[in-house]
Scaffold this active site. Structure first.
Site, PDB file in Angstrom:
ATOM      1  N   ASP A 135      -2.740  79.875  87.825  1.00  0.00           N
ATOM      2  CA  ASP A 135      -2.152  78.940  88.789  1.00  0.00           C
ATOM      3  C   ASP A 135      -0.922  78.305  88.140  1.00  0.00           C
ATOM      4  O   ASP A 135      -0.517  78.689  87.037  1.00  0.00           O
ATOM      5  CB  ASP A 135      -3.181  77.879  89.227  1.00  0.00           C
ATOM      6  CG  ASP A 135      -3.473  76.872  88.122  1.00  0.00           C
ATOM      7  OD1 ASP A 135      -3.083  77.107  86.956  1.00  0.00           O
ATOM      8  OD2 ASP A 135      -4.094  75.832  88.419  1.00  0.00           O
ATOM      9  N   LYS A 152      -4.588  85.715  93.172  1.00  0.00           N
ATOM     10  CA  LYS A 152      -5.129  84.558  92.454  1.00  0.00           C
ATOM     11  C   LYS A 152      -6.472  84.127  93.068  1.00  0.00           C
ATOM     12  O   LYS A 152      -7.449  83.893  92.367  1.00  0.00           O
ATOM     13  CB  LYS A 152      -4.149  83.389  92.486  1.00  0.00           C
ATOM     14  CG  LYS A 152      -4.611  82.246  91.590  1.00  0.00           C
ATOM     15  CD  LYS A 152      -4.007  80.919  91.988  1.00  0.00           C
ATOM     16  CE  LYS A 152      -5.057  79.857  91.907  1.00  0.00           C
ATOM     17  NZ  LYS A 152      -4.950  78.795  92.843  1.00  0.00           N
TER      18      LYS A 152
END
Length: 216
Positions: A139, A121
């Site tokens: 997220d 991420k």
């Protein structure tokens, strides 16, 4: 609505609400963004933006960062949480950037994800926001919303990212992932959620999610 129409509805609504999307983490180059993103794990962007100026005043590049000790870094970033792990990561990755990448942040996933405390991420955020390379960092907000909207079965963030990349046009990814985050914070939070204000979920939401709310 077909899935294609749902996707278009999401794009149009978000574009109307958030025609401009600022990058939430304050930074001035790929290195300071990388450090800010690393620090944002399980912390708020607001909290990180309060601390990074103090850290970057002492070290805003890898060469100055490794002049600080891990303890000194930890002392500065303590308020954002997880400081033992994050301070080791910041020091460690700064050293690797100098040793292997001439002090520059690499522009590819393989090298980014090889850095300490940098997961997929974080690497995706850097690729997207520092280099403008299409990426769709997922997220918790994006994971939650795409599930609520019935656009992914959301078993995990890996699956959610695959579904997002399949459904949304590549040229929109970099802006769209930020628009969804802003929307999630404002209209579709995990707690204190008011469906009446959440126009997207209200219109295209997954049946089981909507029924659960209606039946309280």
């Amino acid at each position: 609505m077909t899935k294609k129409e749902k996707v278009q509805f999401v794009i149009d609504t978000l574009e109307q609400l958030y025609p401009e999307v600022p990058i939430p983490l304050d930074h001035k180059d790929p290195y300071t963004l990388l450090i800010a993103v690393l620090m944002s794990a399980q912390s708020t962007d607001v909290g990180v933006n309060k601390i990074t100026p103090k850290l970057f005043a002492k070290a805003d590049n890898p060469y100055d960062m490794i002049k600080l000790s891990i303890e000194e870094i930890r002392e500065i970033i303590k308020p954002v949480g997880l400081s033992p792990m994050k301070s080791k990561g910041i020091y460690g990755l700064s050293k690797i950037l100098i040793d292997k990448h001439n002090g520059e942040v690499p522009k590819n996933y393989k090298d980014l994800e090889a850095l300490p405390a940098v997961g997929h991420k974080t690497a995706s955020v850097v690729m997207s926001q520092a280099f403008g390379i299409p990426a769709f960092p997922v997220d918790t907000h994006i994971h939650r919303l795409l599930y609520r909207w019935g656009l992914t079965n959301g078993k995990n963030v890996v699956q959610t990212e695959k579904d997002a990349k399949r459904l949304f046009p590549k040229e929109l990814w970099n802006k769209l992932h930020l628009q969804i985050i802003f929307y999630g914070r404002e209209y579709s939070p995990a707690r204190g959620w008011n469906l009446e204000k959440d126009i997207i979920t209200k219109t295209i939401g997954r049946k089981s999610v909507l029924n659960k709310i209606k039946n309280g």
